[in-house]
Design a protein around this motif. Sequence first.
Motif, PDB file in Angstrom:
ATOM      1  N   ILE A  21     -19.093  19.814 -18.248  1.00  0.00           N
ATOM      2  CA  ILE A  21     -19.584  18.822 -19.005  1.00  0.00           C
ATOM      3  C   ILE A  21     -20.226  19.353 -20.343  1.00  0.00           C
ATOM      4  CG2 ILE A  21     -22.000  18.714 -17.747  1.00  0.00           C
ATOM      5  CD1 ILE A  21     -21.408  15.826 -17.315  1.00  0.00           C
ATOM      6  N   GLY A  22     -20.748  20.259 -20.325  1.00  0.00           N
ATOM      7  CA  GLY A  22     -21.455  20.772 -21.586  1.00  0.00           C
ATOM      8  C   GLY A  22     -20.436  20.965 -22.622  1.00  0.00           C
ATOM      9  N   GLY A  23     -19.224  21.160 -22.142  1.00  0.00           N
ATOM     10  CA  GLY A  23     -17.951  21.430 -23.202  1.00  0.00           C
ATOM     11  C   GLY A  23     -17.543  20.115 -23.721  1.00  0.00           C
ATOM     12  N   GLY A  24     -18.129  18.968 -23.411  1.00  0.00           N
ATOM     13  CA  GLY A  24     -17.966  17.604 -24.187  1.00  0.00           C
ATOM     14  C   GLY A  24     -16.472  16.931 -23.376  1.00  0.00           C
ATOM     15  N   TYR A  25     -16.345  17.401 -22.369  1.00  0.00           N
ATOM     16  CA  TYR A  25     -15.010  16.713 -21.777  1.00  0.00           C
ATOM     17  C   TYR A  25     -15.734  15.605 -20.848  1.00  0.00           C
ATOM     18  CZ  TYR A  25     -12.596  20.989 -23.102  1.00  0.00           C
ATOM     19  OH  TYR A  25     -12.429  22.225 -23.970  1.00  0.00           O
ATOM     20  N   TRP A  26     -16.122  14.741 -21.351  1.00  0.00           N
ATOM     21  CA  TRP A  26     -16.968  13.677 -20.638  1.00  0.00           C
ATOM     22  C   TRP A  26     -16.030  12.741 -19.849  1.00  0.00           C
ATOM     23  CZ3 TRP A  26     -14.965   8.999 -22.200  1.00  0.00           C
ATOM     24  CH2 TRP A  26     -14.274   8.927 -23.427  1.00  0.00           C
ATOM     25  N   TRP A  27     -14.755  12.569 -20.191  1.00  0.00           N
ATOM     26  CA  TRP A  27     -13.759  11.675 -19.538  1.00  0.00           C
ATOM     27  C   TRP A  27     -13.253  12.325 -18.103  1.00  0.00           C
ATOM     28  CZ3 TRP A  27     -12.660  14.569 -23.990  1.00  0.00           C
ATOM     29  CH2 TRP A  27     -11.770  15.633 -23.818  1.00  0.00           C
ATOM     30  N   THR A  28     -13.407  13.557 -17.940  1.00  0.00           N
ATOM     31  CA  THR A  28     -13.215  13.958 -16.693  1.00  0.00           C
ATOM     32  C   THR A  28     -14.314  13.629 -15.701  1.00  0.00           C
ATOM     33  OG1 THR A  28     -14.241  16.246 -16.931  1.00  0.00           O
ATOM     34  CG2 THR A  28     -12.264  16.051 -17.574  1.00  0.00           C
ATOM     35  N   VAL A  29     -15.276  13.100 -15.860  1.00  0.00           N
ATOM     36  CA  VAL A  29     -16.078  12.728 -14.757  1.00  0.00           C
ATOM     37  C   VAL A  29     -16.732  11.346 -14.983  1.00  0.00           C
ATOM     38  CG1 VAL A  29     -17.267  14.816 -14.297  1.00  0.00           C
ATOM     39  CG2 VAL A  29     -18.186  13.809 -16.399  1.00  0.00           C
ATOM     40  N   LEU A  30     -16.820  10.786 -16.181  1.00  0.00           N
ATOM     41  CA  LEU A  30     -17.602   9.558 -16.585  1.00  0.00           C
ATOM     42  C   LEU A  30     -16.634   8.362 -15.502  1.00  0.00           C
ATOM     43  CD1 LEU A  30     -19.528   7.860 -17.845  1.00  0.00           C
ATOM     44  CD2 LEU A  30     -17.827   7.261 -19.747  1.00  0.00           C
ATOM     45  N   PHE A  31     -15.304   8.250 -15.661  1.00  0.00           N
ATOM     46  CA  PHE A  31     -14.696   6.947 -15.277  1.00  0.00           C
ATOM     47  C   PHE A  31     -14.864   7.122 -13.398  1.00  0.00           C
ATOM     48  CE2 PHE A  31     -12.295   7.918 -19.244  1.00  0.00           C
ATOM     49  CZ  PHE A  31     -12.842   6.667 -19.776  1.00  0.00           C
ATOM     50  N   ASP A  32     -14.807   8.361 -12.971  1.00  0.00           N
ATOM     51  CA  ASP A  32     -15.030   8.567 -11.603  1.00  0.00           C
ATOM     52  C   ASP A  32     -16.385   7.833 -11.297  1.00  0.00           C
ATOM     53  OD1 ASP A  32     -12.646  10.036 -10.339  1.00  0.00           O
ATOM     54  OD2 ASP A  32     -12.945  11.227 -12.085  1.00  0.00           O
ATOM     55  N   ALA A  33     -17.429   8.451 -12.085  1.00  0.00           N
ATOM     56  CA  ALA A  33     -18.705   8.093 -11.777  1.00  0.00           C
ATOM     57  C   ALA A  33     -19.047   6.475 -11.795  1.00  0.00           C
ATOM     58  CB  ALA A  33     -19.650   8.764 -12.751  1.00  0.00           C
ATOM     59  N   LEU A  34     -18.326   5.870 -12.805  1.00  0.00           N
ATOM     60  CA  LEU A  34     -18.314   4.321 -12.963  1.00  0.00           C
ATOM     61  C   LEU A  34     -17.566   3.691 -11.785  1.00  0.00           C
ATOM     62  CD1 LEU A  34     -17.852   4.129 -16.804  1.00  0.00           C
ATOM     63  CD2 LEU A  34     -19.820   4.139 -15.542  1.00  0.00           C
ATOM     64  N   ALA A  35     -16.755   4.235 -11.252  1.00  0.00           N
ATOM     65  CA  ALA A  35     -15.751   3.708 -10.074  1.00  0.00           C
ATOM     66  C   ALA A  35     -16.723   3.523  -8.878  1.00  0.00           C
ATOM     67  CB  ALA A  35     -14.611   4.503  -9.889  1.00  0.00           C
ATOM     68  N   ILE A  36     -17.485   4.840  -8.607  1.00  0.00           N
ATOM     69  CA  ILE A  36     -18.320   4.841  -7.501  1.00  0.00           C
ATOM     70  C   ILE A  36     -19.592   3.851  -7.697  1.00  0.00           C
ATOM     71  CG2 ILE A  36     -19.964   6.292  -6.122  1.00  0.00           C
ATOM     72  CD1 ILE A  36     -18.450   8.854  -7.022  1.00  0.00           C
ATOM     73  N   ALA A  37     -19.985   3.744  -8.873  1.00  0.00           N
ATOM     74  CA  ALA A  37     -21.103   2.779  -9.266  1.00  0.00           C
ATOM     75  C   ALA A  37     -20.444   1.419  -9.141  1.00  0.00           C
ATOM     76  CB  ALA A  37     -21.653   2.913 -10.593  1.00  0.00           C
ATOM     77  N   SER A  38     -19.485   1.172  -9.687  1.00  0.00           N
ATOM     78  CA  SER A  38     -19.066  -0.289  -9.472  1.00  0.00           C
ATOM     79  C   SER A  38     -18.815  -0.687  -7.884  1.00  0.00           C
ATOM     80  CB  SER A  38     -17.690  -0.516 -10.061  1.00  0.00           C
ATOM     81  OG  SER A  38     -16.511   0.027  -9.514  1.00  0.00           O
ATOM     82  N   LEU A  39     -18.347   0.279  -7.154  1.00  0.00           N
ATOM     83  CA  LEU A  39     -18.087   0.078  -5.753  1.00  0.00           C
ATOM     84  C   LEU A  39     -19.309  -0.487  -4.961  1.00  0.00           C
ATOM     85  CD1 LEU A  39     -15.999  -0.267  -3.541  1.00  0.00           C
ATOM     86  CD2 LEU A  39     -16.073   2.044  -3.187  1.00  0.00           C
ATOM     87  N   VAL A  40     -20.338   0.619  -5.156  1.00  0.00           N
ATOM     88  CA  VAL A  40     -21.638   0.277  -4.450  1.00  0.00           C
ATOM     89  C   VAL A  40     -22.367  -0.870  -4.973  1.00  0.00           C
ATOM     90  CG1 VAL A  40     -22.052   2.850  -3.663  1.00  0.00           C
ATOM     91  CG2 VAL A  40     -22.874   2.104  -5.881  1.00  0.00           C
ATOM     92  N   ILE A  41     -22.339  -1.090  -6.177  1.00  0.00           N
ATOM     93  CA  ILE A  41     -22.997  -2.295  -6.546  1.00  0.00           C
ATOM     94  C   ILE A  41     -22.343  -3.491  -6.200  1.00  0.00           C
ATOM     95  CG2 ILE A  41     -23.422  -3.623  -8.816  1.00  0.00           C
ATOM     96  CD1 ILE A  41     -24.015  -0.835  -9.994  1.00  0.00           C
ATOM     97  N   GLY A  42     -21.008  -3.597  -6.123  1.00  0.00           N
ATOM     98  CA  GLY A  42     -20.142  -4.629  -5.632  1.00  0.00           C
ATOM     99  C   GLY A  42     -20.610  -5.003  -4.118  1.00  0.00           C
ATOM    100  N   ILE A  43     -20.739  -3.914  -3.363  1.00  0.00           N
ATOM    101  CA  ILE A  43     -21.072  -4.160  -1.942  1.00  0.00           C
ATOM    102  C   ILE A  43     -22.342  -4.552  -1.717  1.00  0.00           C
ATOM    103  CG2 ILE A  43     -21.669  -2.701   0.245  1.00  0.00           C
ATOM    104  CD1 ILE A  43     -18.916  -1.204  -0.384  1.00  0.00           C
ATOM    105  N   ASN A  44     -23.249  -3.968  -2.843  1.00  0.00           N
ATOM    106  CA  ASN A  44     -24.882  -4.450  -2.556  1.00  0.00           C
ATOM    107  C   ASN A  44     -25.048  -6.105  -2.993  1.00  0.00           C
ATOM    108  OD1 ASN A  44     -27.397  -4.376  -2.502  1.00  0.00           O
ATOM    109  ND2 ASN A  44     -27.558  -3.633  -4.793  1.00  0.00           N
ATOM    110  N   LEU A  45     -24.152  -6.282  -3.972  1.00  0.00           N
ATOM    111  CA  LEU A  45     -24.042  -7.901  -4.350  1.00  0.00           C
ATOM    112  C   LEU A  45     -23.677  -8.752  -3.342  1.00  0.00           C
ATOM    113  CD1 LEU A  45     -22.949  -7.664  -7.876  1.00  0.00           C
ATOM    114  CD2 LEU A  45     -25.269  -7.894  -7.402  1.00  0.00           C
ATOM    115  N   MET A  46     -22.552  -8.296  -2.431  1.00  0.00           N
ATOM    116  CA  MET A  46     -21.944  -9.002  -1.500  1.00  0.00           C
ATOM    117  C   MET A  46     -23.070  -9.220  -0.298  1.00  0.00           C
ATOM    118  SD  MET A  46     -18.554  -8.232   0.237  1.00  0.00           S
ATOM    119  CE  MET A  46     -17.921  -8.892   1.918  1.00  0.00           C
TER     120      MET A  46
END
Lengths: 318, 285
Positions: free
Chosen positions: B250-275
């Motif tokens: 992550i320090g090397g600036g390769y943000w795309w290797t982690v950001l999308f997975d993190a957003l996927a988990i976030a969207s899933l848990v927030i979706g379940i929480n809203l439900m």
Amino acid sequence: MIARFIARRIALALVTLFVLSVLVFFCCQVLPGNVALAILGPQADPRTVNVLNHELGVDRPLLVQYSSWITSFLQGDMGRSYIYRAPVAPFILQAIGHSLKLASVAILVVVPLGILGGVVAALNVHRPLDRIISIGGVSATILPEFVSGIVLILVFGVWLRWLPISAAWPQGAGVFTQVYHLILPAMPLVLVLFGYIARMARAGMIEALDSDYTRTAVLKGLTWRLVIWRHVLRNALLPTITVIATQAGYLIGGLVVVETLFRYEGVGSLIFAAATSKDFPMLEAAVLVIGITYALATLIADLLYSILNPRIRMGSYK
Amino acid sequence: MTHVYIDTPSSRHQEVFAALFRSGPFLIGTAIIFFWAVCAAFGQQFVPYDPLAQDILNALGPPSAEHWFGTDQLGRDIFSRVIAGSRDILTVAPLATILATIIGTVLGLLTGYFRGIVDDVFSRLIEAKMAIPGVIVALLAIVALGTSEMTVILVIGLSFGTNMSRTVRSAVLSERELEYVAAATLRRESAVHIMFVEILPNILPPILVESTMRVGYAIFAVATLSFIGFGLQPPSPDWGLSISTNYAMIGGGYWWTVLFDALAIASLVIGINLMADGLYGALDA
């Protein structure tokens, strides 16, 4: 009455610690089977395996192993690490010191913030601001720490470059540098705890706002500000104290993840490393020390609560 | 003009459904979960690349027209991996929650209905277990039993199940004092019949809300275990696992290797929480 409550509470803490010690012993010394084989790997010479098993004392009967392990632990001998071939106690004490620093930064930020959030939500109950704080708080609570941690690292460490992305500060750094390095690692813990504390503070506030003593205070002509400060807040925040202490258990779990993510040598990363390398004495000692710390924290919180809250102190606690 | 409501089961159900469809959070949450459920079931068929196919020459490429979310250090297409990565977590977490619900319901019915010595023994054990941090219990169990999807399901199911049994128990305690239970006892119905046929249908709403909320926590737990290397194993495109293998860079600036997975988990848990929030509101109303 209160003596009985305290005695009961201490007995429960002792039962908890006994269950934990059996669980730890069972998981680390019984279930893995052949300990030496687990350490040396499947290709090891059977004679070396037997010698190591004997040296570690794991070829004795289980009851003997448990009692000798627990007696020496109570006498202060926490055992020797399989990996470092040295007593585990200094490693664990140092790691706990590091973790306490990280946990303190998180607690110092989240307690005022969480209480403020809960109070603001309760004063705006069922209005949009309350919905945003409540839903936002619960969403933050169920967001895994490594997920919020990654996003925070990217935003504040990699793009804005405001904060260091590693928790390891330079040798001999002062308090401010240390805190500066701990801000980013503390944030995921703050996010998770914020929801719990805000929810408790909100519930306590709503109950207190709805009470007869608040109505009396309003009807006798006190200003709204004075009613809130002197009557509502004082009663509302009592349950929040206990929540903060019980979250110590969560905090320990959170530390495992956060310390791994930020490469911080605390007790969480120590447990994780010991579990990965099958360093069972280290794992056992660290888990037991944490269990004792946690049992003490919840014990103190319950006692504090019972002293502060006359209804529990005098009432029939069942 | 006064209305007289007769609270028949069907009118109650209609009321609940109507409340659900008026609830914004519930609809948004359901839409998010529906999206990920479709990805989990059919994602493999419509992703542009094979999520496991390596292409070392194009390793660590930033997001582009060919690779929308970029590529990881083995040149695998991250967009395809994020879509396909929903499958394992959306299998393991719900299975663990179902197991937890079964254990929690049975244990809660038993301790709440029989009380006495059964309740005392189980309650003390469960209190002791709840006093031990969950991650520690999971770590110990997985160290002892080895890593597999089955262990993860068992550990989370048992751990959450004992916690859920407290909710079920308190619901049973108030329910067993009601007249229909007394009537069933007088009819000499068996204890099993009273617990599962008489009481259980009446305590389903709190169980349902609790399970929905627990799915969120199960996803939290599965993702966390994968991240620390004790959950799903490579080469699964699981989100937590992907973050764990890529975050060192992550320090090397390769943000795309982690950001999308993190957003996927976030969207899933927030979706379940809203439900869960919408469900709670509708069943409570």
